[in-house]
Design a protein around this motif. Structure first.
Motif, PDB file in Angstrom:
ATOM      1  N   GLY A 353       1.003  -0.727  -0.303  1.00  0.00           N
ATOM      2  CA  GLY A 353       0.070   0.015  -0.273  1.00  0.00           C
ATOM      3  C   GLY A 353       0.613   1.200  -0.036  1.00  0.00           C
ATOM      4  N   ARG A 354       0.266   2.511  -0.499  1.00  0.00           N
ATOM      5  CA  ARG A 354       0.605   3.373  -0.617  1.00  0.00           C
ATOM      6  C   ARG A 354       0.932   4.181   0.941  1.00  0.00           C
ATOM      7  N   LYS A 355       0.551   4.199   1.532  1.00  0.00           N
ATOM      8  CA  LYS A 355       0.344   4.854   2.819  1.00  0.00           C
ATOM      9  C   LYS A 355       2.108   4.598   3.546  1.00  0.00           C
ATOM     10  N   VAL A 356       1.680   2.229   3.730  1.00  0.00           N
ATOM     11  CA  VAL A 356       2.831   1.891   4.660  1.00  0.00           C
ATOM     12  C   VAL A 356       3.983   2.734   3.640  1.00  0.00           C
ATOM     13  N   LEU A 357       4.133   2.420   2.690  1.00  0.00           N
ATOM     14  CA  LEU A 357       5.443   3.062   1.948  1.00  0.00           C
ATOM     15  C   LEU A 357       6.208   4.483   2.318  1.00  0.00           C
ATOM     16  N   ILE A 358       5.257   5.450   2.305  1.00  0.00           N
ATOM     17  CA  ILE A 358       5.996   6.511   2.440  1.00  0.00           C
ATOM     18  C   ILE A 358       5.671   6.559   3.655  1.00  0.00           C
ATOM     19  N   THR A 359       4.644   6.383   4.734  1.00  0.00           N
ATOM     20  CA  THR A 359       4.771   6.599   6.080  1.00  0.00           C
ATOM     21  C   THR A 359       6.412   6.293   6.796  1.00  0.00           C
ATOM     22  N   GLY A 360       6.549   4.674   6.038  1.00  0.00           N
ATOM     23  CA  GLY A 360       7.469   4.276   6.633  1.00  0.00           C
ATOM     24  C   GLY A 360       8.777   5.072   5.869  1.00  0.00           C
ATOM     25  N   GLY A 361       9.147   5.583   4.468  1.00  0.00           N
ATOM     26  CA  GLY A 361       9.682   6.241   4.353  1.00  0.00           C
ATOM     27  C   GLY A 361      10.373   7.374   5.115  1.00  0.00           C
ATOM     28  N   TYR A 362       8.816   8.102   5.175  1.00  0.00           N
ATOM     29  CA  TYR A 362       9.840   9.871   6.091  1.00  0.00           C
ATOM     30  C   TYR A 362      10.673   9.085   7.274  1.00  0.00           C
ATOM     31  N   THR A 363       9.600   8.157   7.650  1.00  0.00           N
ATOM     32  CA  THR A 363       9.878   7.324   9.120  1.00  0.00           C
ATOM     33  C   THR A 363      11.890   7.506   9.888  1.00  0.00           C
ATOM     34  N   LEU A 364      12.520   6.392   8.179  1.00  0.00           N
ATOM     35  CA  LEU A 364      13.721   6.018   7.374  1.00  0.00           C
ATOM     36  C   LEU A 364      14.106   6.771   7.838  1.00  0.00           C
ATOM     37  N   MET A 365      13.903   8.525   7.294  1.00  0.00           N
ATOM     38  CA  MET A 365      14.844   9.009   6.730  1.00  0.00           C
ATOM     39  C   MET A 365      14.689   9.957   8.205  1.00  0.00           C
ATOM     40  N   SER A 366      13.705  10.116   9.304  1.00  0.00           N
ATOM     41  CA  SER A 366      13.599  11.463   9.743  1.00  0.00           C
ATOM     42  C   SER A 366      14.793  10.412  10.726  1.00  0.00           C
ATOM     43  N   ILE A 367      15.267   8.920  10.969  1.00  0.00           N
ATOM     44  CA  ILE A 367      16.349   8.310  11.473  1.00  0.00           C
ATOM     45  C   ILE A 367      17.084   8.446  11.003  1.00  0.00           C
ATOM     46  N   CYS A 368      17.236   8.121   9.982  1.00  0.00           N
ATOM     47  CA  CYS A 368      18.969   8.495   9.842  1.00  0.00           C
ATOM     48  C   CYS A 368      19.143  10.320   9.935  1.00  0.00           C
ATOM     49  N   CYS A 369      18.429  11.381   9.781  1.00  0.00           N
ATOM     50  CA  CYS A 369      18.779  12.810  10.264  1.00  0.00           C
ATOM     51  C   CYS A 369      19.897  12.378  11.298  1.00  0.00           C
ATOM     52  N   ILE A 370      18.888  12.247  12.313  1.00  0.00           N
ATOM     53  CA  ILE A 370      19.434  12.050  13.608  1.00  0.00           C
ATOM     54  C   ILE A 370      20.737  11.066  13.809  1.00  0.00           C
ATOM     55  N   LEU A 371      21.025  10.315  13.210  1.00  0.00           N
ATOM     56  CA  LEU A 371      22.180   9.491  12.315  1.00  0.00           C
ATOM     57  C   LEU A 371      23.292  10.331  12.186  1.00  0.00           C
ATOM     58  N   PHE A 372      22.672  11.562  11.063  1.00  0.00           N
ATOM     59  CA  PHE A 372      24.015  12.335  10.553  1.00  0.00           C
ATOM     60  C   PHE A 372      24.553  12.947  11.242  1.00  0.00           C
ATOM     61  N   THR A 373      23.397  13.628  12.065  1.00  0.00           N
ATOM     62  CA  THR A 373      23.608  14.791  13.414  1.00  0.00           C
ATOM     63  C   THR A 373      24.366  14.005  13.920  1.00  0.00           C
ATOM     64  N   LEU A 374      24.682  13.191  14.250  1.00  0.00           N
ATOM     65  CA  LEU A 374      25.366  12.552  15.367  1.00  0.00           C
ATOM     66  C   LEU A 374      26.874  11.805  14.488  1.00  0.00           C
ATOM     67  N   THR A 375      27.152  10.703  13.473  1.00  0.00           N
ATOM     68  CA  THR A 375      28.275  11.075  12.863  1.00  0.00           C
ATOM     69  C   THR A 375      28.909  12.263  12.573  1.00  0.00           C
ATOM     70  N   LEU A 376      28.304  12.957  12.088  1.00  0.00           N
ATOM     71  CA  LEU A 376      29.220  14.324  11.578  1.00  0.00           C
ATOM     72  C   LEU A 376      29.804  15.152  12.619  1.00  0.00           C
TER      73      LEU A 376
END
Length: 507
Positions: A353-376
């Motif tokens: 479904g569309r909702k699962v993919l786009i919600t999951g995508g933005y959620t994973l991107m949010s996690i990556c943003c946190i990890l980027f801030t820490l690793t950089l």
């Protein structure tokens, strides 16, 4: 069988029969029609976005040489930067111009007719950019990039409509993913052809920029063999025979009856309605929530940090010890990663479904943003952190491709009916291109925040995930009329709750 039992289970039985009749795979003719539409549509958008990066130094040398021949002096660094920035960014201005006329053209000429006529801009752009070097006129590059931008704007407005309207309900997500898949294939193709082993050498840059004519010629040769959008033929033109003929070609004799019934149902739903203008759609209260949703989705698609990821990618590759002359090949790897992700999304979208993919995508991107801030922040603390950051680059690209990159255009198609869809694409597309232009303007200032710039993108991604989770319904396996009815019922429930709350305050 008791009447009560029959009444209760009849809808389930009908659904089960429909599921059995539903084909497991799309018709071959439908797949070829999608490829024919995309090869000269969104493929060109991705191709011309990436192809301009390879000859940067060569084109700047050409501008400097031309300036010296004209004025007997070298061009200043500021003027050279201004001219090069104009060549690159005027593509965005062209895209904005193209999307504003794309909706009108799709109603006047049809979806297929507009895609074919649009190739005039691509051929003119290829000719002008190819002639810029032999004529010594760098101004032709600016005009050519403007024309190819107009081409991309019209293509991004009309092609998703065509894909969404020719696809059966069961495969609408997968076929609609053609837009995202071919953008990523175009980006990857541009990266590969721009390598120095192919057309990346200095003497080849005019040919490199002129290759945009090849997909245009391919579409002009292939697309005429496929029909116009059946929905456009029946609902907009009232052409019953043309619609039936198109459905038979696209879905086969066995699959055309169900689609005919869906289109006819939508036609009856829209009786006495005319195609809306963008300003009419903006004032239509009945589609306000749908319009707000697609506006947020299209703005967030550009503002979610994907551009920052590509900016930091080269820095991170250098920090990881990759030689500078090998970085273009690693960059091709990021393009291949995005392409594979788009293909994966195409296979999953009609299952999850569309909702699962786009919600999951933005959620994973949010996690990556946190990890980027820490690793950089701790980049120099350990030699491991640059490699962790590299993993985050690919994880962010994968998350973007699985969700926002692929699903946004499909939802823009699905949340509107035939009469409102062209105007919706004009409005959403205009905001998308404006957001693209805006992020280009403010990006240097956001990057000034260094690693903390990802906290800005964290806010955008997390807010979008929350909004989609609570306010956007699932559209998988639903007809356009069913989706409209669901939005109307949600609106009615909200009004009822508001009325109940208001009454309770007076008790």
């Amino acid at each position: 069988m008791p009447k009560e039992f029959a009444d209760e289970y009849q809808p389930l039985l009908i659904k089960e029969i429909k599921d059995k009749k539903r084909p497991k795979f799309p018709n071959k003719s439908l797949l070829l029609a999608v490829c024919a539409a995309c090869i000269g549509g969104t493929f060109q958008c991705g191709y011309n976005t990436s192809i301009i990066n390879a000859p940067t130094t060569h084109v700047q040398n050409f501008i400097n040489q031309t300036w010296r021949e004209r004025y007997q002096t070298d061009i200043s660094a500021d003027v050279l930067t201004l001219l090069w920035s104009t060549i690159v960014s005027i593509f965005t201005i062209g895209g904005l111009l193209g999307v504003t006329v794309g909706g009108t053209l799709s109603v006047k000429l049809g979806r297929k007719g507009t895609l074919l006529a649009n190739n005039i801009f691509a051929l003119m752009a290829a000719l002008l950019m190819g002639l810029s070097y032999p004529t010594g006129l760098f101004e032709l590059l600016i005009i050519g990039r403007l024309l190819i931008g107009i081409y991309a704007g019209i293509g991004l407005c009309v092609q998703p409509q065509y894909l969404g309207e020719i696809a059966p309900t069961a495969f609408r997500g997968a076929m609609g993913m053609g837009t995202s898949i071919f953008i990523t294939v175009g980006i990857l193709t541009g990266q590969v052809i721009g390598l120095k082993e192919l057309l990346g050498k200095e003497e080849h840059w005019p040919i490199l920029l002129s290759t945009t004519c090849i997909p245009a010629f391919l579409q002009l040769l292939i697309l005429p063999w496929f029909p116009e959008s059946p929905r456009y033929l029946l609902i907009d033109k009232g052409d019953d025979e043309g619609c039936k003929k198109a459905l038979k070609q696209l879905h086969g004799i066995a699959g055309c009856d169900g689609e005919w019934a869906d289109i006819e149902k939508e036609k009856n739903y829209l009786v006495d309605f005319q195609a809306k203008k963008p300003w009419e759609l903006l004032t239509d209260r009945s589609v306000r929530r749908q319009l707000l949703t697609v506006l947020l989705l299209n703005a967030a698609q550009q503002l979610n940090g994907i551009n920052a990821i590509y900016f930091y990618a080269e820095y991170l590759f250098k920090q990881s010890g990759i030689p500078a002359d090998k970085i273009p090949y690693v960059t091709v790897g990021t393009g291949a990663c995005e392409c594979i992700t788009a293909l994966t999304c195409g296979m999953l979208i009609d299952r999850l479904g569309r909702k699962v993919l786009i919600t999951g995508g933005y959620t994973l991107m949010s996690i990556c943003c946190i990890l980027f801030t820490l690793t950089l922040s701790f980049q120099d603390a350990s030699p491991v952190f640059p490699y962790v950051s590299m993993v985050c680059v690919f994880a962010f690209i994968l998350s973007f491709g699985l969700g926002p990159g692929g699903v946004t255009n499909i939802l823009t198609t699905e949340l509107f009916t035939q009469t409102a869809r062209p105007a919706a694409y004009v409005i959403a597309g205009s905001l998308n291109w404006l957001s693209f232009f805006f992020i280009g303007l403010v990006f240097p200032f956001i990057i000034g925040l260094q690693q903390y710039c990802f906290l800005v993108f964290l806010a955008i991604c997390s807010l979008m995930a929350i909004y989609i989770f609570f306010f956007v319904p699932e559209t998988k396996n639903k007809t356009f009329v069913e989706i409209q009815n669901e939005f109307q019922s949600r609106k009615a429930r909200s009004a009822d709750r508001a009325g109940t709350t208001l009454l309770s305050t007076f008790r």
